[in-house]
Design an enzyme around this catalytic site. Structure first.
Site, PDB file in Angstrom:
ATOM      1  N   CYS B  83       0.824  -1.213   0.000  1.00 19.34           N
ATOM      2  CA  CYS B  83       0.000   0.000   0.000  1.00 19.34           C
ATOM      3  C   CYS B  83       0.858   1.263   0.000  1.00 19.34           C
ATOM      4  CB  CYS B  83      -0.937   0.002   1.201  1.00 19.34           C
ATOM      5  SG  CYS B  83      -1.736  -1.581   1.461  1.00 19.34           S
ATOM      6  N   CYS B 206     -13.395   0.309   7.889  1.00 16.42           N
ATOM      7  CA  CYS B 206     -12.514  -0.231   6.847  1.00 16.42           C
ATOM      8  C   CYS B 206     -12.535   0.644   5.600  1.00 16.42           C
ATOM      9  CB  CYS B 206     -12.971  -1.628   6.446  1.00 16.42           C
ATOM     10  SG  CYS B 206     -13.157  -2.758   7.831  1.00 16.42           S
ATOM     11  N   LYS B 328      -9.989   5.846   4.145  1.00 18.54           N
ATOM     12  CA  LYS B 328     -11.303   5.427   4.618  1.00 18.54           C
ATOM     13  C   LYS B 328     -12.417   5.849   3.660  1.00 18.54           C
ATOM     14  CE  LYS B 328     -14.696   4.136   6.751  1.00 18.54           C
ATOM     15  NZ  LYS B 328     -15.209   4.017   5.393  1.00 18.54           N
ATOM     16  N   HIS B 332      -9.002   3.643  -1.456  1.00 21.87           N
ATOM     17  CA  HIS B 332      -7.635   3.138  -1.314  1.00 21.87           C
ATOM     18  C   HIS B 332      -7.256   2.261  -2.504  1.00 21.87           C
ATOM     19  CE1 HIS B 332      -3.964   1.635   0.201  1.00 21.87           C
ATOM     20  NE2 HIS B 332      -4.403   0.602   0.873  1.00 21.87           N
TER      21      HIS B 332
END
Lengths: 175, 384
Positions: B83, B206, B328, B332
């Site tokens: 990430c 998430c 959030k 992402h």
């Protein structure tokens, strides 16, 4: 000749059409049209466990093996197979771990990858052992979410039909 | 070492892209270059991030992007750091430009995942963890961060509303960000009613699966001379790592790689946390935003939750955190995330963050984590 695939402005509808016929046309906000298709593929991954082999063979024999740093001034014990010490880099040796421990932290997964979907909700726990410097991530069975707490005593269970995978071991409450 | 500037930064809207990753990447790259006042031919190196390109049956995407930009002779490579991939690519661009090897470099992060169903996407995401010992044991990223959350919760008990306040704040910011996947606010009630994914993390704790692309142009001060935008001076570009498996770490109360990357970055910049005006941090899960604030050195251990609840991190608070909406709510798209944090800072510095302006924009920090903290990048920016 194949007829022109139908056109959609919502990608959700494109996906539905692809599921049905294998092709569709997407028209974006600027009016640009693109042909969308599907191309499936899958993989069988064949690999050795190399220096971790004794760990997985151990699980199939009902033994939990960790690693201990050989350097006299370090001697750090890992709950996982580590060919070299993650603290000082020196080579390690195999050591038998206790098969009872305590929950250091935990979670209950209400969703999982495909292999675990049938088991949801399932528990994951980080188990701590006396005399061991690191934790072991395991599945914790025979307990529901409301039973779990940090410090809970647990013991190891070995799969009688081992698959040479980390799933050959799991823990249960040590009542 | 030369001074390196970010002179252009662009992103598409995160969410679902119908087009392939390479097409989206080329589009945002062109936009970032156009904005910088440079021409594609000024680019000396292209650093691409695209973790899951192989799900599109496409690797080696750099030459494809450069071809689309009309600069096929320009070298490129792909940088992977889970990430934190495109912040790692930004770091490489910084090294090349500051070190004098390249006058201007292009950073492009792109991810397309929406062609994967949730199960397959979850499996691919989990590949950034330790395959044999975490992934094959049923560990998902929500599961791993939930385990961290429970360890933190044991040390510093908190009500569910604490994590909820992070989600609500980030959704409120994303509601004002045209690049964001979720441009809508949520209430505490919505948060508390959302299903448990991995206790104590609920759905609204998430980040989503997202497609997206973001690009950044980095150039040497001497090469630019008369910037057409308000450049971000890269005051620090620091990276760090830690043991990737959480089971082998000394404690579970935060992410050690953030601590070491932050120390390096503040030392490089010759600055302290109190000199930073606002932050873009890696909130892949709400608990991760608390970790970031504490590990970066902005708040003492165990106090970030309280700061969130009291509004310190709100857009108009004392220390605005994730004015973009964060991972959030902005979304992402793994390899685009690090670059997109820089896009937000660039837009804030240039008065382009309409409706979500933070009060002060002299300095900013971007924090980007790889997986559960095996990798971490911290960048510090200031005005000229």
């Amino acid at each position: 000749m194949r007829p022109r695939p139908p056109t959609f402005t919502k990608f959700r509808d494109v996906q539905a059409e692809i599921d049905r016929s294998g092709a569709a046309i997407f028209r974006d906000a600027d009016g640009v049209e693109s042909l969308v298709i599907r191309y499936p593929y899958s993989i069988n991954y064949i690999h050795s466990y190399a220096e971790d082999s004794a760990f997985f063979l151990g699980l199939s024999e009902g033994k939990l093996r960790g690693s201990r740093c050989r350097r006299p001034k370090c001697r750090f014990v890992f709950a996982t197979p580590r060919g070299n010490c993650m603290v000082c880099g020196a080579p390690t040796e195999w050591v038998d771990l206790p098969t009872v421990g305590r929950v250091h932290s935990w979670t209950t997964c209400h969703f999982g990858s495909e292999a675990f979907l049938k088991e949801t909700p399932y528990n994951l726990a980080m188990v701590e052992f006396d005399g061991v410097g690191s934790l072991l991530l395991v599945r914790l069975k025979d307990a529901v979410e409301s039973d779990l707490y940090v410090g809970m005593p647990v013991r190891a269970v070995f799969d009688p039909n081992p698959k040479y995978s980390i799933t050959d071991i799991w823990f249960v409450p040590d009542r | 070492m030369r001074e390196a500037w970010v002179i252009g930064a662009a992103s598409n809207r995160f969410g679902k892209m119908p087009e392939t990753g390479r097409e989206a990447a080329t589009r945002v790259a062109l936009e970032a270059i156009r904005q910088s006042g440079l021409e594609p031919k000024d680019i000396g190196y292209t650093f691409v991030s695209n973790c899951f390109g192989l799900t599109e049956k496409q690797g080696h995407v750099g030459p494809l992007i450069n071809g689309g930009l009309g600069i096929p002779e320009v070298p490129s490579c792909t940088i992977e750091s889970a990430c934190s991939s495109s912040s790692a690519a930004l770091h490489e661009a910084f090294v090349h430009v500051a070190g004098g090897f390249t006058d201007a470099a292009l950073v492009v992060g792109v991810e397309k995942l929406s062609h994967l169903d949730t199960l397959t996407a979850t499996s691919y995401f989990a590949e950034a963890a330790d395959y044999a010992f975490e992934t094959k044991n049923g560990a998902t990223f929500p599961g791993l961060y939930a385990t961290l959350a429970n360890a933190y919760q044991k040390a510093y008990p908190m009500a569910p509303e604490v994590l909820g306040s992070v989600a609500i704040k980030n959704h409120a910011n994303a509601a004002r960000n045209p690049h964001a996947q979720f441009q809508k606010e949520i209430s505490m009630d919505t948060y508390l009613r959302s299903p448990m994914i991995a206790s104590p993390l609920r759905l609204y704790d998430c980040c989503p699966f997202s497609d997206g692309a973001a690009a950044v142009v980095v150039a040497a001060k001497e090469f630019v001379r008369h910037p057409v935008t308000e450049p971000l001076v890269i005051r620090a570009s620091a990276r760090s790592g830690s043991i990737t498996e959480m089971q082998d770490r000394p404690d579970l109360l935060g992410l050690p790689a953030t601590r070491t990357a932050a120390e390096k970055a503040f030392r490089q910049a010759g600055m302290e946390p109190k000199e930073i005006d606002f932050l873009e941090v890696h909130d892949c899960f709400t608990i991760a935003e608390l970790f970031a604030l504490e590990d970066l050195g902005f708040l003492p251990r165990g106090t970030a939750g309280r700061a969130e609840v009291e509004g310190v991190t709100a857009r108009d608070g004392k220390l605005p955190v994730n004015p973009s909406g964060g991972l959030k709510a902005k979304g992402h798209p793994v390899s685009a995330t690090g670059a997109s944090q820089v896009v937000e800072i660039f837009e804030q510095f240039n008065g382009l963050a309409k409706g979500r302006e933070v009060p002060r924009t002299e300095t900013a920090l971007a924090h980007n984590v790889g997986a559960t903290g095996g990798s971490c990048s911290v960048h510090i920016f200031s005005r000229r």
